[in-house]
Design a protein around this motif. Structure first.
Motif, short mmCIF file in Angstrom:
data_model
loop_
_atom_site.label_atom_id
_atom_site.label_comp_id
_atom_site.label_asym_id
_atom_site.label_seq_id
_atom_site.Cartn_x
_atom_site.Cartn_y
_atom_site.Cartn_z
N ASP A 8 0.80 -1.18 0.00
CA ASP A 8 -0.03 0.03 0.11
C ASP A 8 0.89 1.30 0.01
OD1 ASP A 8 -1.84 2.05 0.59
OD2 ASP A 8 -3.26 0.45 1.24
N ASP A 9 0.43 2.36 -0.72
CA ASP A 9 1.45 3.55 -0.86
C ASP A 9 1.02 4.36 0.36
OD1 ASP A 9 -1.03 3.72 -2.09
OD2 ASP A 9 -0.29 5.68 -3.14
N ASP A 10 -0.07 4.03 0.99
CA ASP A 10 -0.34 5.15 2.16
C ASP A 10 0.43 4.68 3.40
OD1 ASP A 10 -1.90 6.53 4.22
OD2 ASP A 10 -3.53 6.74 3.04
N SER A 12 -0.07 5.61 6.25
CA SER A 12 -0.67 5.37 7.56
C SER A 12 -1.59 4.33 7.53
CB SER A 12 -1.87 6.60 7.75
OG SER A 12 -2.67 6.84 6.62
N VAL A 13 -1.97 3.79 6.47
CA VAL A 13 -2.89 2.64 6.30
C VAL A 13 -1.81 1.31 6.59
CG1 VAL A 13 -4.00 1.00 4.52
CG2 VAL A 13 -4.33 3.41 4.48
N ARG A 14 -0.64 1.51 5.97
CA ARG A 14 0.35 0.34 6.28
C ARG A 14 0.55 0.04 7.63
NH1 ARG A 14 3.62 2.71 2.36
NH2 ARG A 14 5.16 3.16 3.73
N ASP A 15 0.90 1.40 8.57
CA ASP A 15 1.13 1.20 9.83
C ASP A 15 -0.21 0.74 10.49
OD1 ASP A 15 3.60 2.06 9.60
OD2 ASP A 15 2.91 4.47 9.81
N LEU A 16 -1.40 0.95 10.33
CA LEU A 16 -2.44 0.73 10.80
C LEU A 16 -2.83 -0.95 10.49
CD1 LEU A 16 -5.34 1.21 12.58
CD2 LEU A 16 -6.34 1.46 10.09
N VAL A 17 -2.51 -1.44 9.39
CA VAL A 17 -2.66 -2.78 9.29
C VAL A 17 -1.70 -3.49 9.95
CG1 VAL A 17 -2.78 -4.46 7.27
CG2 VAL A 17 -3.79 -2.32 6.98
N GLU A 18 -0.34 -3.21 9.70
CA GLU A 18 0.77 -3.87 10.37
C GLU A 18 0.53 -3.88 12.01
OE1 GLU A 18 5.55 -4.31 9.87
OE2 GLU A 18 4.55 -2.00 9.81
N THR A 19 0.08 -2.96 12.62
CA THR A 19 -0.02 -2.85 13.90
C THR A 19 -1.22 -3.95 14.40
OG1 THR A 19 0.87 -0.67 14.22
CG2 THR A 19 -0.64 -1.38 15.96
N ALA A 31 5.57 -3.05 1.47
CA ALA A 31 5.83 -2.60 0.56
C ALA A 31 5.08 -1.18 -0.12
CB ALA A 31 6.05 -3.28 -0.82
N SER A 32 5.75 -0.21 -0.32
CA SER A 32 5.00 1.03 -0.49
C SER A 32 4.55 1.27 -2.09
CB SER A 32 5.69 2.48 -0.32
OG SER A 32 7.19 2.21 -1.22
N ASN A 33 4.97 0.05 -2.77
CA ASN A 33 4.49 0.45 -4.51
C ASN A 33 4.25 -1.16 -4.88
OD1 ASN A 33 6.91 -0.05 -5.84
ND2 ASN A 33 7.35 1.54 -4.69
N GLY A 34 3.46 -1.20 -5.98
CA GLY A 34 3.48 -2.60 -6.74
C GLY A 34 4.77 -3.21 -6.84
N LEU A 35 5.61 -2.56 -7.61
CA LEU A 35 6.87 -3.06 -8.20
C LEU A 35 7.72 -3.70 -6.91
CD1 LEU A 35 8.26 -0.58 -10.83
CD2 LEU A 35 7.35 -2.95 -11.07
N ALA A 36 7.75 -2.95 -5.73
CA ALA A 36 8.50 -3.15 -4.68
C ALA A 36 7.78 -4.44 -4.17
CB ALA A 36 8.47 -2.15 -3.65
N GLY A 37 6.40 -4.55 -4.03
CA GLY A 37 5.86 -5.48 -3.63
C GLY A 37 5.95 -6.76 -4.17
N LEU A 53 -5.39 -0.96 -4.29
CA LEU A 53 -5.91 -1.07 -5.57
C LEU A 53 -5.13 0.12 -6.37
CD1 LEU A 53 -7.63 -3.00 -7.28
CD2 LEU A 53 -9.41 -1.42 -7.17
N ASP A 54 -5.27 1.25 -5.76
CA ASP A 54 -4.73 2.51 -6.33
C ASP A 54 -3.38 2.82 -5.87
OD1 ASP A 54 -7.27 2.74 -7.84
OD2 ASP A 54 -8.02 3.68 -6.09
N MET A 55 -2.18 2.28 -6.95
CA MET A 55 -0.87 2.66 -6.48
C MET A 55 -0.15 3.28 -7.37
SD MET A 55 0.24 -0.37 -3.90
CE MET A 55 -0.14 -1.64 -5.32
N PRO A 56 1.05 4.08 -7.36
CA PRO A 56 1.87 4.42 -8.30
C PRO A 56 2.54 3.26 -8.84
CG PRO A 56 2.50 5.21 -6.37
CD PRO A 56 1.19 4.50 -6.12
N LEU A 57 3.30 3.49 -10.15
CA LEU A 57 4.28 2.53 -10.55
C LEU A 57 3.61 1.22 -11.15
CD1 LEU A 57 7.32 2.78 -8.22
CD2 LEU A 57 6.89 4.00 -10.34
#
Length: 248
Positions: A8-10, A12-19, A31-37, A53-57
């Motif tokens: 997820d490129d957001d 705050s969302v990554r932190d919430l989900v991970e926690t 991962a912060s984008n699809g390629l890195a993922g 769903l909505d991410m850059p790259l």
């Protein structure tokens, strides 16, 4: 312990989900984008992917398609995180190979419930016998351990087909598979009709099955299974062999 990849490129969302997931004992990687993922997918080999769903790259649907095209991850469960509430968009997510989706904003309980359900379905699917789709050895052991811990009375019936190898050798494995599937149907129909909703049926493998029911039900269930098997199984023999009453 199950590992979950969050893409997820957001932040705050990554932190919430991970926690949220970490507090429930899941191992996470982000991962912060699809390629890195996709790169992290091969490095971490997660048990499940939470995918924005909505991410850059590289968009989430493109990442999902690439995962499904990779033979090593074709069956990896994917949950899409999306803000779209359009019915058509939800259908599209399932069509590209997602196992489930969560609408943003979401609450922690929903996230955990969907993750748990998808992982549970995956476990049952991988454990299920491919021929009968009944639960396999892992689920059987889990079910028995659960009932032992509950300390309620239960009865276990172990079913085996006499002389199945001789039949299989004589007619071939395809006809042998028909015997196995017919037997499974007989067991399922009997337990549904004579047992209770909480009864359990498992397929150990080959011609071996397990039924778990109440002690007061077990004799009736066993007799019905034997009677139905005796009545139906002759139809799987060739006519001449059936008339002879034996095979050599």
């Amino acid at each position: 312990m199950r590992k979950i990849l969050i893409i997820d490129d957001d932040e705050s969302v990554r932190d919430l989900v991970e926690t949220t997931l970490n507090m429930e004992g899941y191992i996470t990687c982000c991962a912060s984008n699809g390629l890195a993922g996709l790169e992290m997918l091969h490095e971490e080999k997660p048990d499940l992917v939470l995918l924005d769903l909505d991410m850059p790259l590289l968009s989430g649907d493109e990442v999902c398609k690439k995962i499904r095209e990779d033979i090593a991850f074709a069956h990896l469960p994917i949950i899409i995180l999306t803000g779209s509430r359009k019915f058509g968009d939800k259908i599209k997510l399932l069509e590209i190979g997602a196992d489930d989706y969560i609408l943003k904003p979401f609450n922690k309980d929903e996230l955990l419930a969907r993750v748990k359900n998808v992982l549970y379905r995956l476990k049952r699917s991988l454990d299920a016998n491919p021929l009968t789709r009944l639960p396999g050895n892992g689920t059987i052991v889990e079910e028995l351990n659960k009932r032992i811990k509950e300390k309620n009375d239960f009865a276990v019936c172990y079913l085996d087909i006499n002389h199945f190898k001789a039949f299989n050798d004589y007619y071939g494995f395809l006809r042998g598979d028909e015997v196995i599937k017919t037997t499974a149907c007989i067991i399922v129909d009997t337990v549904r009709g004579q047992g209770i909703d909480d009864d359990f049926i498992g397929h150990i493998g080959g011609d071996d099955f397990v039924v778990v029911t109440l002690p007061e039900k077990i004799d009736t269930v066993c007799k019905q299974i034997i009677d139905d098997f005796t009545r139906k199984i002759p139809d799987l023999y060739d006519v001449d062999d059936k008339n002879n009453g034996y095979i050599i």
